[in-house]
Design an enzyme around this catalytic site. Structure first.
Site, PDB file in Angstrom:
ATOM      1  CG  ASP A 154      -1.645   1.254   1.475  1.00 35.05           C
ATOM      2  OD1 ASP A 154      -1.436   2.222   0.713  1.00 35.05           O
ATOM      3  OD2 ASP A 154      -2.448   1.301   2.425  1.00 35.05           O
ATOM      4  CB  CYS A 168      -8.501   5.727   8.157  1.00 38.92           C
ATOM      5  SG  CYS A 168      -9.878   6.746   7.697  1.00 38.92           S
TER       6      CYS A 168
HETATM    7  N1  PLP Z   1      -3.616   3.553   2.646  1.00 40.41           N
HETATM    8  C1  PLP Z   1      -3.015   4.531   3.328  1.00 40.41           C
HETATM    9  C2  PLP Z   1      -1.721   4.245   4.028  1.00 40.41           C
HETATM   10  C3  PLP Z   1      -3.586   5.800   3.379  1.00 40.41           C
HETATM   11  O1  PLP Z   1      -2.982   6.775   4.052  1.00 40.41           O
HETATM   12  C4  PLP Z   1      -4.805   6.033   2.701  1.00 40.41           C
HETATM   13  C5  PLP Z   1      -5.465   7.345   2.768  1.00 40.41           C
HETATM   14  O2  PLP Z   1      -5.196   8.153   3.634  1.00 40.41           O
HETATM   15  C6  PLP Z   1      -5.379   4.983   1.982  1.00 40.41           C
HETATM   16  C7  PLP Z   1      -4.764   3.757   1.982  1.00 40.41           C
HETATM   17  C8  PLP Z   1      -6.642   5.169   1.213  1.00 40.41           C
HETATM   18  O3  PLP Z   1      -6.430   6.064   0.166  1.00 40.41           O
HETATM   19  P1  PLP Z   1      -7.662   6.583  -0.715  1.00 40.41           P
HETATM   20  O4  PLP Z   1      -8.660   7.139   0.269  1.00 40.41           O
HETATM   21  O5  PLP Z   1      -7.058   7.633  -1.587  1.00 40.41           O
HETATM   22  O6  PLP Z   1      -8.188   5.419  -1.459  1.00 40.41           O
END
Ligand code: PLP
Length: 405
Positions: A198, A362
């Site tokens: 990710d 989150c």
């Molecule tokens: N993964 C990480 C580490 C993130 O910081 C975020 C968003 O803050 C995401 C996934 C999800 O990204 P998106 O909301 O652009 O799909």
């Protein structure tokens, strides 16, 4: 590097909020957009808008060519071996859901294991929980230590003969920890286990080379790297993408459709059902050009200066605790003012026109690990300055004197 020249390319940075110059430290949530990205969107919708791939007319062919050029540029930006290994999605969340659903459908069965880390964003937890629940598989977690580093020594024992995939953040959005993904990929591959990275928080700070990393999947969002919202990328090794079933059905992803049977298109179209986000892909193209014009080396050097300086100033204050003290960090610093709820700090900083994020970011399991309700997170981008950090520190001093009585 001339920061004032970089700042001049971002019109929003001249904005005043409550009468103060905007200090934008919420870049991990989304970065601001340079003028060339904004102009490209206006140009696309003013002069070039058309649906792509199947049109025989000029505009359709023109837009198709530009869209596919963007794919080729993404491939070279992350050093992917072929453009067709780059799938456009809405963002990191959709990229991870695509892999969890499609890879999971084909390769995860009852009793199998999926391995993630305790640092993950919900987007790299919940899609795996959903597929594990459906397939009666087990979600396992690599623990972190008190600095917010992944306990990599536990990996050889955590990857078992039942592990089907490892899914790991390149950079933690909650703490800024840079994870040793190359080492993790090597360890997983020794046991023939593929790895999804990710890269949502890495792509704007660290030069990503998917061939050198040897990752099986890499995901990121355009909006966290100066591009518009609504466009993102899934890179996948061709062998995996070829072996995986389609994620969504619809136009473009088919070769032939009859009521009896549908055959599927080749990569990348097999995973791009429906009308794609053409305009924002054009914006992503311009964002990559912008990042290349600055260069990853200068980006990393400047942002690490900002992080170190901010940590030093926090330590000088004496009443700030930094949450996540890994020696390897990028982009973000999470903190708490002694005895003060992060939400109150964030609300008051906003009144000084300092935009930070507060809460669990989150990543609730990270907050549970530290036993805190959340943090205040300042996250930096290439246009931020040491003076802005000084202004945040001066504002925090006022916030603390107001709230610590
Ligand atoms: N993964 C990480 C580490 C993130 O910081 C975020 C968003 O803050 C995401 C996934 C999800 O990204 P998106 O909301 O652009 O799909």
């Amino acid at each position: 590097m001339d920061i004032s020249n970089i700042r001049a390319q971002f019109p929003i940075l001249t904005k005043k909020i409550y009468g103060h110059d905007l200090v934008y430290f919420d870049n991990a949530a989304t970065t601001q957009k340079p003028q060339q990205v904004i102009d490209e969107l206006v140009k696309y919708y003013t002069e070039e808008n058309s649906n792509i791939h199947r049109g025989v007319h000029f505009l359709s062919q023109y837009a198709t060519e530009k869209y596919e050029k963007c794919r080729t540029k993404v491939a070279s930006f992350i050093n992917a071996p072929q453009p067709e290994t780059v799938i456009f999605t809405r963002g990191t969340t959709e990229s991870i859901n695509l892999v969890a659903e499609s890879f999971g459908q084909a390769f995860i069965n009852e009793g199998d294991e999926v391995l993630i880390s305790a640092l993950e964003h919900h987007s790299n937890i919940v899609p795996w929980q959903m597929i594990c629940e459906r397939k009666h598989a087990v979600l396992k977690v690599i623990p972190i230590d008190k600095n917010g580093d992944i306990n990599i020594e536990m990996l050889p024992e955590l990857i078992t003969s039942k592990t089907k995939i490892v899914a790991i953040a390149h950079v933690s959005n909650a703490l800024g920890t840079v994870c040793p993904v190359k080492e993790i990929i090597k360890l997983a591959h020794e046991k023939n286990v593929p790895v999804l990275v990710d890269g949502a928080q890495a792509i704007s700070h660290i030069k990503v080379d998917v061939t050198d990393l040897d990752c099986d999947f890499y995901c990121f969002s355009g909006h966290k790297m100066y591009a518009p919202m609504g466009i993102g990328v899934l890179y996948g090794k061709k062998s995996w993408l070829d072996a995986m079933p389609p994620y969504q059905g619809g136009g473009e992803m088919i070769q032939h459709v009859t009521f009896e049977k549908t055959t599927y298109n080749v990569l990348p179209f097999k995973f791009e059902a429906g009308t794609p986000n053409v305009g924002d892909a054009m914006g992503l193209f311009k964002a990559m050009e912008f990042m290349e014009s600055v260069g990853y080396e200068d980006i990393a050097a400047h942002e690490s200066r900002l992080l170190d300086y901010c940590a030093e100033r926090f330590n000088d204050l004496g009443y700030v605790s930094i949450i996540g003290t890994s020696a390897h960090k990028a982009g973000a610093i999470s903190f708490l003012l002694k005895g003060i709820h992060p939400y109150d700090t964030g609300i008051l900083l906003d009144k000084f026109s300092v935009a930070v994020r507060t809460g669990h970011h989150c990543a609730e399991p990270v907050m549970q690990f530290y036993g805190i309700p959340g943090t205040v997170r300042a996250s930096f981008a290439i246009y931020n300055t040491l003076e802005e950090i000084d202004y945040m520190i001066a504002s925090l001093q006022k916030v603390y004197s107001m709230l610590s009585i």
